[in-house]
Design an enzyme around this catalytic site. Structure first.
Site, mmCIF file in Angstrom:
data_model
loop_
_atom_site.group_PDB
_atom_site.id
_atom_site.type_symbol
_atom_site.label_atom_id
_atom_site.label_comp_id
_atom_site.label_asym_id
_atom_site.label_seq_id
_atom_site.Cartn_x
_atom_site.Cartn_y
_atom_site.Cartn_z
ATOM 1 N N ASN A 154 0.830 -1.122 -0.003
ATOM 2 C CA ASN A 154 -0.078 -0.200 0.071
ATOM 3 C C ASN A 154 0.818 1.264 0.115
ATOM 4 O O ASN A 154 0.303 2.275 -0.508
ATOM 5 C CB ASN A 154 -1.210 0.059 1.190
ATOM 6 C CG ASN A 154 -0.262 -0.090 2.452
ATOM 7 O OD1 ASN A 154 0.716 -0.511 2.589
ATOM 8 N ND2 ASN A 154 -1.127 -0.172 3.555
ATOM 9 N N GLU A 251 4.611 -4.982 11.683
ATOM 10 C CA GLU A 251 3.978 -4.038 11.745
ATOM 11 C C GLU A 251 2.356 -4.456 10.745
ATOM 12 O O GLU A 251 2.706 -4.891 9.612
ATOM 13 C CB GLU A 251 4.124 -2.617 10.943
ATOM 14 C CG GLU A 251 5.114 -1.825 11.441
ATOM 15 C CD GLU A 251 4.679 -1.096 12.627
ATOM 16 O OE1 GLU A 251 3.458 -1.228 12.904
ATOM 17 O OE2 GLU A 251 5.367 -0.621 13.498
ATOM 18 N N CYS A 285 -3.470 0.167 6.854
ATOM 19 C CA CYS A 285 -3.656 -0.760 8.125
ATOM 20 C C CYS A 285 -4.205 -0.135 9.179
ATOM 21 O O CYS A 285 -4.806 -0.888 10.158
ATOM 22 C CB CYS A 285 -2.045 -1.323 8.301
ATOM 23 S SG CYS A 285 -1.004 0.191 8.637
ATOM 24 N N GLU A 459 7.585 1.704 14.743
ATOM 25 C CA GLU A 459 8.285 2.202 13.738
ATOM 26 C C GLU A 459 8.281 3.914 14.080
ATOM 27 O O GLU A 459 7.383 4.288 15.191
ATOM 28 C CB GLU A 459 7.792 2.089 12.394
ATOM 29 C CG GLU A 459 7.824 0.755 11.957
ATOM 30 C CD GLU A 459 7.911 0.246 10.340
ATOM 31 O OE1 GLU A 459 6.842 0.629 9.881
ATOM 32 O OE2 GLU A 459 8.777 -0.208 10.054
HETATM 33 P P1 NDP Z 1 0.964 -9.779 3.019
HETATM 34 O O1 NDP Z 1 1.383 -10.317 4.488
HETATM 35 O O2 NDP Z 1 0.346 -10.804 2.154
HETATM 36 O O3 NDP Z 1 2.802 -9.587 2.642
HETATM 37 C C1 NDP Z 1 3.605 -8.737 3.038
HETATM 38 C C2 NDP Z 1 4.886 -9.142 2.707
HETATM 39 O O4 NDP Z 1 5.293 -10.304 3.073
HETATM 40 C C3 NDP Z 1 4.980 -9.097 1.310
HETATM 41 O O5 NDP Z 1 6.218 -8.543 0.611
HETATM 42 C C4 NDP Z 1 4.905 -10.605 0.952
HETATM 43 O O6 NDP Z 1 5.654 -11.018 -0.282
HETATM 44 C C5 NDP Z 1 6.039 -11.050 2.199
HETATM 45 N N1 NDP Z 1 5.689 -12.502 2.543
HETATM 46 C C6 NDP Z 1 4.559 -13.540 2.503
HETATM 47 N N2 NDP Z 1 4.947 -14.547 2.887
HETATM 48 C C7 NDP Z 1 5.973 -14.465 3.362
HETATM 49 C C8 NDP Z 1 6.857 -15.459 4.115
HETATM 50 N N3 NDP Z 1 6.416 -16.651 4.588
HETATM 51 N N4 NDP Z 1 8.030 -15.142 4.550
HETATM 52 C C9 NDP Z 1 8.608 -13.966 4.178
HETATM 53 N N5 NDP Z 1 7.951 -12.824 3.661
HETATM 54 C C10 NDP Z 1 6.596 -13.319 3.100
HETATM 55 O O7 NDP Z 1 0.599 -8.561 3.216
HETATM 56 P P2 NDP Z 1 -0.037 -7.646 1.812
HETATM 57 O O8 NDP Z 1 1.287 -7.211 0.995
HETATM 58 O O9 NDP Z 1 -1.202 -8.305 1.464
HETATM 59 O O10 NDP Z 1 -0.469 -6.081 2.563
HETATM 60 C C11 NDP Z 1 -1.636 -5.715 3.488
HETATM 61 C C12 NDP Z 1 -1.504 -6.267 4.754
HETATM 62 O O11 NDP Z 1 -0.521 -5.368 5.284
HETATM 63 C C13 NDP Z 1 -2.673 -5.877 5.549
HETATM 64 O O12 NDP Z 1 -2.946 -6.794 6.489
HETATM 65 C C14 NDP Z 1 -2.287 -4.542 6.189
HETATM 66 O O13 NDP Z 1 -3.276 -4.403 7.349
HETATM 67 C C15 NDP Z 1 -1.043 -4.830 6.426
HETATM 68 N N6 NDP Z 1 -0.222 -3.693 6.648
HETATM 69 C C16 NDP Z 1 0.165 -3.132 7.936
HETATM 70 C C17 NDP Z 1 0.902 -1.804 8.137
HETATM 71 C C18 NDP Z 1 1.405 -1.430 9.518
HETATM 72 O O14 NDP Z 1 2.267 -0.711 9.367
HETATM 73 N N7 NDP Z 1 0.838 -2.221 10.530
HETATM 74 C C19 NDP Z 1 0.917 -0.706 7.255
HETATM 75 C C20 NDP Z 1 0.439 -1.420 5.785
HETATM 76 C C21 NDP Z 1 0.027 -2.861 5.477
HETATM 77 P P3 NDP Z 1 4.376 -11.173 -1.666
HETATM 78 O O15 NDP Z 1 3.271 -10.309 -1.323
HETATM 79 O O16 NDP Z 1 5.281 -10.539 -2.609
HETATM 80 O O17 NDP Z 1 4.369 -12.664 -1.690
#
Ligand code: NDP
Length: 485
Positions: A154, A251, A285, A459
């Site tokens: 995002n 996060e 998020c 953060e």
């Molecule tokens: P995901 O949890 O699907 O993915 C986050 C990242 O982790 C991506 O780069 C993903 O790679 C990677 N990833 C996935 N599986 C693994 C693994 N087993 N080991 C290591 N890395 C892995 O989240 P989204 O990208 O769909 O983002 C949305 C989510 O993020 C929402 O739940 C949102 O609330 C949260 N979020 C939290 C924030 C905060 O600061 N608290 C801010 C913004 C978002 P890939 O997707 O390329 O497979």
């Protein structure tokens, strides 16, 4: 013709772009049109190895530089980002589909804020002198070493900077893996750091899906993992990091409450609910997606909310008049539409929106459900789209208990003119990042992060320094050593 968003190559390692087309191709789709605008390739094991060994080798020299020198580089990078804000914002819009109206003020600018803020702090990271009679202890704040950053889709520029800037300020190096959905922006951050004078290898970017993230997290050379992502991914990454006894910052997601008492200024409360649900088409998020409205003002609040939500301008994200963009991908759009159907099935009342917008691209109408109850799926699960649930309440005690009845604990907000009540309610809410008569402000000076399943660590602010450094304590004896034999 090459598209303006096409990166020079997929990865950025040791100060330069690197390509390896043996990796799985990842198409980059512009969410507003569905058009493929670029291709990157997932990192092969060779690329992952190059990034990790480079970052490991570069870290020691970087940590030996003075904080003033490191800080100067970060602050120079901040200036470059601000100078190029327009181009970087266009790229952010291509990467995410978010309207330029937003990206011009929220992405490269907040990334630059982080580089500037942590650049400013870098020279102030000192230890303590602890006198013990003639002896003394001194402490040093040292880097953790090699850090891995993994981002969600995002805020690709902001996330790279929120992780990279404090890590680098403390003398760490980083390998950053963006989300496969938004791979472009972090490459620019890496490029700009080099231009600002950062030594090659201290900030590297590799592309890939979860398995690349997994390979980074489990590597024994890695000292810390900072993830922005969903709770299920967070649990997996936290467990993998724990196996290697690594530091973590998590996060994660939320289902945050926004509580509006009947003495609140209605227009400000409606503004807070709009900011906390529809900015970035709801893909934030910390969004306050459970909007609890005290019964006395419910219909007035809903009427004003529907009226103002009707003013959203859906359209070409590159047109600065557009105030509401598409979902990041077709898949995310379908997930959100599924939740909207669930809301209708479970008996919530649609106040506005409630469907896909009738236009190209992955647009969903900003949607408000009223008469939502605590058990409904739309009130329990993170939707990560433009879907606001409005719930009624009568008393403060009741609303606090209901607001806390969730596994999440990222954010919370309260609107009221009664300041005693505002502070009391915030004090009783289980959330890490809170707001009074506002919602979703995230200045770099303020700690940001969640409690419960929403995360570990913080953060931004001086708190982030604690999560990217460790304290060494040194006992200094001035006299003779006494020993038993
Ligand atoms: P995901 O949890 O699907 O993915 C986050 C990242 O982790 C991506 O780069 C993903 O790679 C990677 N990833 C996935 N599986 C693994 C693994 N087993 N080991 C290591 N890395 C892995 O989240 P989204 O990208 O769909 O983002 C949305 C989510 O993020 C929402 O739940 C949102 O609330 C949260 N979020 C939290 C924030 C905060 O600061 N608290 C801010 C913004 C978002 P890939 O997707 O390329 O497979």
């Amino acid at each position: 013709m090459t598209h303006p968003a096409q990166p020079k190559a997929s990865h950025f390692i040791n100060g330069a772009y690197v390509e390896d087309t043996a990796g799985t191709p990842i198409p980059v789709i512009y969410a507003a049109t569905g058009e493929q605008i670029a291709t990157v390739y997932a990192a092969t094991p060779t690329i992952v190895e190059q990034a990790l060994s480079t970052a490991k080798a570069a870290q020691k020299e970087w940590a030996k530089m003075t904080g003033t020198e490191r800080g100067r580089i970060l602050r120079r990078a901040a200036d470059i980002m601000r100078d190029r804000n327009h181009d970087l914002s266009v790229l952010e819009t291509y990467d995410t589909g978010k309207p330029l109206q937003e990206t011009l003020v929220a992405d490269a600018t907040s990334g630059a804020d982080a580089l500037e803020y942590f650049g400013g702090l870098a020279a102030s990271l000192t230890g303590e002198h602890i006198p013990l009679g003639e002896d003394w202890v001194y402490t040093k704040r040292e880097a953790l070493g090699l850090c891995v950053g993994i981002g969600a889709w995002n805020y690709p520029t902001q996330i790279a900077c929120w992780k990279g800037a404090p890590a680098l300020a403390c003398g760490n190096s980083m390998v950053f893996k963006p989300s496969e959905t938004t791979p472009l922006c972090a490459l620019k951050v890496a490029e700009i750091l080099i231009e600002a004078g950062a030594p090659a290898g201290i900030f590297n970017v590799v592309q890939g899906m979860g398995e690349v993230g997994g390979a980074l997290v489990t590597d024994p050379r890695v000292d810390k993992v900072s993830l922005t992502g969903s709770v299920p991914t967070g649990k997996k990454v936290y467990a993998a990091a724990a196996a290697g006894m690594k530091h973590v910052t998590m996060e994660l997601g939320g289902k945050s409450p926004l509580i509006i008492f009947d003495d609140a200024d209605i227009d400000n409360a409606v503004g807070g609910a709009i900011n906390g649900n529809f900015y970035s088409s709801g893909q934030v998020c910390s969004n306050g997606t459970r909007v609890f409205v005290q019964k006395g003002i419910k219909e007035k609040f809903l009427a004003r909310l529907a009226e103002r939500t009707g003013n959203a301008i859906l359209g070409d994200p590159m047109d600065e008049a557009t105030s509401f963009g598409p979902m990041v991908t077709e898949n995310q759009m379908n997930i959100v539409l599924g939740y909207i159907e669930k809301g209708k099935e479970e008996g919530a009342r649609v106040i506005c929106g409630g469907a896909r917008a009738d236009m190209d691209g992955y647009y969903i109408q900003p949607t408000v459900f009223a008469d939502v109850t605590d058990e409904m799926t739309i009130a329990r699960e993170e939707i990560f789209g433009p879907v606001m649930s409005v719930l009624d309440f009568e008393t403060e005690e009741e609303v606090v208990a209901r607001a806390n009845d969730t596994e999440f604990g990222l954010s919370a907000g309260v609107f009221t003119k009664d300041f005693t009540r505002a502070h009391r309610v915030i004090g009783n809410l289980e959330a890490g990042s809170c707001f009074i008569n506002s919602y979703n402000d995230a200045p770099v000076e303020a700690p940001f992060g969640g409690v419960k399943a929403s995360g570990v660590g913080r953060e931004n602010s001086k708190e982030a320094i604690k999560h990217f450094s460790q304290v060494k304590s040194v006992y200094v004896r001035m006299g003779d050593v006494e020993a038993a034999f």
